[in-house]
Design a protein around this motif. Sequence first.
Motif, PDB file in Angstrom:
ATOM      1  N   ARG A 238      14.953  -6.907  -5.788  1.00 45.24           N
ATOM      2  CA  ARG A 238      13.883  -7.299  -6.001  1.00 45.24           C
ATOM      3  C   ARG A 238      12.922  -6.179  -5.296  1.00 45.24           C
ATOM      4  O   ARG A 238      13.255  -5.792  -4.403  1.00 45.24           O
ATOM      5  CB  ARG A 238      13.502  -8.637  -5.330  1.00 45.24           C
ATOM      6  CG  ARG A 238      13.919  -9.724  -6.041  1.00 45.24           C
ATOM      7  CD  ARG A 238      13.434 -11.116  -5.472  1.00 45.24           C
ATOM      8  NE  ARG A 238      11.969 -11.158  -5.685  1.00 45.24           N
ATOM      9  CZ  ARG A 238      11.251 -12.468  -5.264  1.00 45.24           C
ATOM     10  NH1 ARG A 238      11.602 -13.496  -5.594  1.00 45.24           N
ATOM     11  NH2 ARG A 238       9.924 -12.514  -5.544  1.00 45.24           N
ATOM     12  N   ARG A 239      11.825  -5.937  -5.865  1.00 41.99           N
ATOM     13  CA  ARG A 239      10.725  -4.965  -5.480  1.00 41.99           C
ATOM     14  C   ARG A 239      10.592  -5.008  -3.893  1.00 41.99           C
ATOM     15  O   ARG A 239      10.870  -3.996  -3.103  1.00 41.99           O
ATOM     16  CB  ARG A 239       9.559  -4.941  -6.044  1.00 41.99           C
ATOM     17  CG  ARG A 239       8.539  -3.755  -5.588  1.00 41.99           C
ATOM     18  CD  ARG A 239       7.367  -3.920  -6.542  1.00 41.99           C
ATOM     19  NE  ARG A 239       6.542  -4.990  -5.986  1.00 41.99           N
ATOM     20  CZ  ARG A 239       5.718  -5.239  -4.965  1.00 41.99           C
ATOM     21  NH1 ARG A 239       5.422  -4.166  -4.150  1.00 41.99           N
ATOM     22  NH2 ARG A 239       5.156  -6.373  -4.609  1.00 41.99           N
ATOM     23  N   GLU A 240      10.369  -6.158  -3.380  1.00 41.68           N
ATOM     24  CA  GLU A 240      10.197  -6.280  -1.729  1.00 41.68           C
ATOM     25  C   GLU A 240      11.287  -5.846  -1.025  1.00 41.68           C
ATOM     26  O   GLU A 240      11.108  -5.085   0.143  1.00 41.68           O
ATOM     27  CB  GLU A 240       9.629  -7.650  -1.437  1.00 41.68           C
ATOM     28  CG  GLU A 240       8.329  -8.213  -2.193  1.00 41.68           C
ATOM     29  CD  GLU A 240       8.752  -8.712  -3.669  1.00 41.68           C
ATOM     30  OE1 GLU A 240       7.627  -9.311  -4.020  1.00 41.68           O
ATOM     31  OE2 GLU A 240       9.648  -8.640  -3.924  1.00 41.68           O
ATOM     32  N   LEU A 241      12.512  -6.258  -1.691  1.00 42.24           N
ATOM     33  CA  LEU A 241      13.777  -5.983  -0.589  1.00 42.24           C
ATOM     34  C   LEU A 241      14.309  -4.579  -0.711  1.00 42.24           C
ATOM     35  O   LEU A 241      14.484  -3.974   0.021  1.00 42.24           O
ATOM     36  CB  LEU A 241      14.775  -6.938  -1.100  1.00 42.24           C
ATOM     37  CG  LEU A 241      14.637  -8.310  -1.067  1.00 42.24           C
ATOM     38  CD1 LEU A 241      15.699  -9.174  -1.636  1.00 42.24           C
ATOM     39  CD2 LEU A 241      14.436  -8.817   0.339  1.00 42.24           C
ATOM     40  N   ALA A 242      13.969  -4.162  -2.063  1.00 42.72           N
ATOM     41  CA  ALA A 242      14.329  -2.722  -2.253  1.00 42.72           C
ATOM     42  C   ALA A 242      13.537  -1.807  -1.580  1.00 42.72           C
ATOM     43  O   ALA A 242      13.840  -0.612  -1.052  1.00 42.72           O
ATOM     44  CB  ALA A 242      14.315  -2.319  -4.094  1.00 42.72           C
ATOM     45  N   THR A 243      12.247  -1.778  -1.591  1.00 51.35           N
ATOM     46  CA  THR A 243      11.415  -0.890  -0.974  1.00 51.35           C
ATOM     47  C   THR A 243      11.664  -1.160   0.469  1.00 51.35           C
ATOM     48  O   THR A 243      11.590   0.027   1.168  1.00 51.35           O
ATOM     49  CB  THR A 243       9.824  -1.562  -1.304  1.00 51.35           C
ATOM     50  OG1 THR A 243       9.742  -1.275  -2.623  1.00 51.35           O
ATOM     51  CG2 THR A 243       8.966  -0.268  -0.540  1.00 51.35           C
TER      52      THR A 243
ATOM     53  N   ARG B 299      15.435 -11.337   4.325  1.00 55.35           N
ATOM     54  CA  ARG B 299      15.073 -11.470   2.942  1.00 55.35           C
ATOM     55  C   ARG B 299      14.094 -12.639   2.631  1.00 55.35           C
ATOM     56  O   ARG B 299      13.040 -12.269   1.939  1.00 55.35           O
ATOM     57  CB  ARG B 299      16.297 -11.545   2.170  1.00 55.35           C
ATOM     58  CG  ARG B 299      17.204 -13.131   2.457  1.00 55.35           C
ATOM     59  CD  ARG B 299      18.522 -13.100   1.778  1.00 55.35           C
ATOM     60  NE  ARG B 299      19.024 -14.051   1.925  1.00 55.35           N
ATOM     61  CZ  ARG B 299      19.866 -14.674   3.125  1.00 55.35           C
ATOM     62  NH1 ARG B 299      19.967 -13.725   4.177  1.00 55.35           N
ATOM     63  NH2 ARG B 299      20.480 -15.822   3.211  1.00 55.35           N
ATOM     64  N   GLU B 300      14.181 -13.684   3.304  1.00 48.18           N
ATOM     65  CA  GLU B 300      13.161 -14.751   3.034  1.00 48.18           C
ATOM     66  C   GLU B 300      11.881 -14.408   3.628  1.00 48.18           C
ATOM     67  O   GLU B 300      10.682 -14.648   2.814  1.00 48.18           O
ATOM     68  CB  GLU B 300      13.740 -15.908   3.857  1.00 48.18           C
ATOM     69  CG  GLU B 300      14.893 -16.551   3.067  1.00 48.18           C
ATOM     70  CD  GLU B 300      15.440 -17.944   3.867  1.00 48.18           C
ATOM     71  OE1 GLU B 300      14.853 -18.441   4.860  1.00 48.18           O
ATOM     72  OE2 GLU B 300      16.454 -18.583   3.572  1.00 48.18           O
ATOM     73  N   ALA B 301      11.593 -13.816   4.681  1.00 47.96           N
ATOM     74  CA  ALA B 301      10.475 -13.365   5.214  1.00 47.96           C
ATOM     75  C   ALA B 301       9.732 -12.213   4.304  1.00 47.96           C
ATOM     76  O   ALA B 301       8.538 -12.283   3.941  1.00 47.96           O
ATOM     77  CB  ALA B 301      10.506 -12.729   6.668  1.00 47.96           C
ATOM     78  N   LEU B 302      10.801 -11.259   3.532  1.00 46.14           N
ATOM     79  CA  LEU B 302      10.179 -10.255   2.836  1.00 46.14           C
ATOM     80  C   LEU B 302       9.612 -10.673   1.532  1.00 46.14           C
ATOM     81  O   LEU B 302       8.538 -10.474   0.765  1.00 46.14           O
ATOM     82  CB  LEU B 302      11.396  -9.454   2.842  1.00 46.14           C
ATOM     83  CG  LEU B 302      11.801  -8.292   3.919  1.00 46.14           C
ATOM     84  CD1 LEU B 302      12.687  -7.435   3.703  1.00 46.14           C
ATOM     85  CD2 LEU B 302      10.429  -7.455   4.131  1.00 46.14           C
ATOM     86  N   VAL B 303      10.362 -11.891   0.984  1.00 41.88           N
ATOM     87  CA  VAL B 303      10.253 -12.333  -0.577  1.00 41.88           C
ATOM     88  C   VAL B 303       9.192 -13.517  -0.235  1.00 41.88           C
ATOM     89  O   VAL B 303       7.945 -13.354  -1.184  1.00 41.88           O
ATOM     90  CB  VAL B 303      11.566 -12.716  -1.135  1.00 41.88           C
ATOM     91  CG1 VAL B 303      11.234 -13.446  -2.390  1.00 41.88           C
ATOM     92  CG2 VAL B 303      12.325 -11.723  -1.386  1.00 41.88           C
ATOM     93  N   ASP B 304       9.275 -14.347   0.641  1.00 44.77           N
ATOM     94  CA  ASP B 304       8.619 -15.522   0.346  1.00 44.77           C
ATOM     95  C   ASP B 304       7.548 -15.475   1.485  1.00 44.77           C
ATOM     96  O   ASP B 304       6.555 -16.501   1.459  1.00 44.77           O
ATOM     97  CB  ASP B 304       9.598 -16.921   0.651  1.00 44.77           C
ATOM     98  CG  ASP B 304      10.722 -16.931  -0.506  1.00 44.77           C
ATOM     99  OD1 ASP B 304      10.385 -16.624  -1.542  1.00 44.77           O
ATOM    100  OD2 ASP B 304      11.717 -17.558  -0.097  1.00 44.77           O
ATOM    101  N   GLY B 305       7.668 -14.760   2.560  1.00 38.70           N
ATOM    102  CA  GLY B 305       6.703 -14.854   3.601  1.00 38.70           C
ATOM    103  C   GLY B 305       5.643 -13.890   3.623  1.00 38.70           C
ATOM    104  O   GLY B 305       4.770 -13.723   4.465  1.00 38.70           O
ATOM    105  N   GLY B 306       5.630 -13.140   2.424  1.00 39.77           N
ATOM    106  CA  GLY B 306       4.560 -12.288   2.061  1.00 39.77           C
ATOM    107  C   GLY B 306       4.610 -10.791   2.891  1.00 39.77           C
ATOM    108  O   GLY B 306       3.616 -10.148   2.814  1.00 39.77           O
ATOM    109  N   LEU B 307       5.640 -10.626   3.512  1.00 38.28           N
ATOM    110  CA  LEU B 307       5.638  -9.462   4.456  1.00 38.28           C
ATOM    111  C   LEU B 307       6.038  -8.076   3.430  1.00 38.28           C
ATOM    112  O   LEU B 307       5.738  -7.007   3.659  1.00 38.28           O
ATOM    113  CB  LEU B 307       6.768  -9.491   5.320  1.00 38.28           C
ATOM    114  CG  LEU B 307       6.711 -10.480   6.498  1.00 38.28           C
ATOM    115  CD1 LEU B 307       7.907 -10.438   7.431  1.00 38.28           C
ATOM    116  CD2 LEU B 307       5.621 -10.004   7.264  1.00 38.28           C
ATOM    117  N   GLY B 308       6.605  -8.556   2.097  1.00 43.25           N
ATOM    118  CA  GLY B 308       6.971  -7.387   1.318  1.00 43.25           C
ATOM    119  C   GLY B 308       5.738  -6.964   0.243  1.00 43.25           C
ATOM    120  O   GLY B 308       5.991  -6.247  -0.590  1.00 43.25           O
TER     121      GLY B 308
END
Length: 425
Positions: free
Chosen positions: A115-120, A225-234
């Motif tokens: 996913r973009r958030e994780l990859a970046t 991963r959860e914070a980056l995808v669901d927590g808005g950090l990404g």
Amino acid sequence: MPSTLELIATLLFAVAVIHTFSVPFFARMAHRNGPHAGVWHLLSEVEAVFGVWAFVLIVAMALLSGTGSAIEYMDTRNFTEPLFVFVIMVVAASRPILELVGGMVKIVARGLPLRRELATFFVVMALVPLGGSFITEPAAMTLAAILLRDGYFRVHGRAGFKYLTLGVLFVNVSIGGVLTSYAAPPVLMVASTFGWDTTFMATHFGWRAAVAVIINAALLTFLCREALVDGGLGKGVAAGEGEDTRTAVPAWVILVHLVFLVAVVLTAHHPAVFLGLLMMFIGFAEAYKRHQNRLLIKEGLMVGFFLAGLVVLGGLQKWWLQDLLGGLSPTVLYWGATALTAITDNAALTYLGSLVEGTSDAWRYMLVAGAVTGGGLTVIANAPNPAGFAILKNQFPDGSISSGKLFLAALVPTGVAACMFLLPV
């Protein structure tokens, strides 16, 4: 037997190290806004710690040996590294360079099956530190810290995520610069003495470091991963994304800034040249101010002051460090260098080790490998760390980073690096 001045210098060095671990206490005192809040604020600035205690040392030296001896000692110190870190911070943190790096991060991230958030996030934590082998570690630290600050750290709270990320960042930058023989300060100090060129570094250190950096970045991305995808950090993954409504920087302006950056890197050993380049760069940035963010002049000066203080205090630690290193076997040396790096600059450590005569190839490898492995444990362990510290500290509670929490956050990535560097040569 050490001289009285050497004992005083070591005592002040120890006090400065303790001071770096105590800055959260001084920050809390400053926030009470008492009559001495300004003094507490000064003492809470990690970048000022070693400079303050270095000033105390020079005063003590002047009282004991006269002002002439104190001035002579200062004149014989090599302040090239503090000056270079200051200059590279200012140039690398400019808006055109950040837009270039941010664009490259996005392109690479699109090619990953994530996913973009994780990859970046993974690319920022892995490839940017490895890029330090080519643009120098201080430049990589500056770029990665700003990308993290603007893309991930502006969210209120999330202290656990921020400390874990900072620990991995410091370790990855420390080991990510060893693919070449010129980019990592602890390698640069010994490369010519040991006869190590870039080919040697890539085959003996580089591949191990690259694997460790990728593992550390992957583990951190998985854990968060959860914070980056669901927590808005990404969501804001590029510097200034969502905040800068100005038009994109013209390609020719980016090219000019890139030329300045490369020129500074190529002249890293010549202060008169790269300081002149900085003056030209500031003039160009002022002429095209509409394409700029605020230059990190203040932050760069504070980091330079920190490193200069480390140079002054560290110059009188040879009496115990060199003898200690020379008496260790290669394996013990590795762990000793890793631990000692946490309380002294790893470049100073490898330099003193290079003065020990009659050392084996295995001993030399373990000295440098240990020095870079421990380079993320504290803010003083590696020269680029204060740059990242200065850029990110305001995003932490009380505007200060706990040295103890940073140490704990860096333990696992340090262990990963140790596993790689201790593989049979």
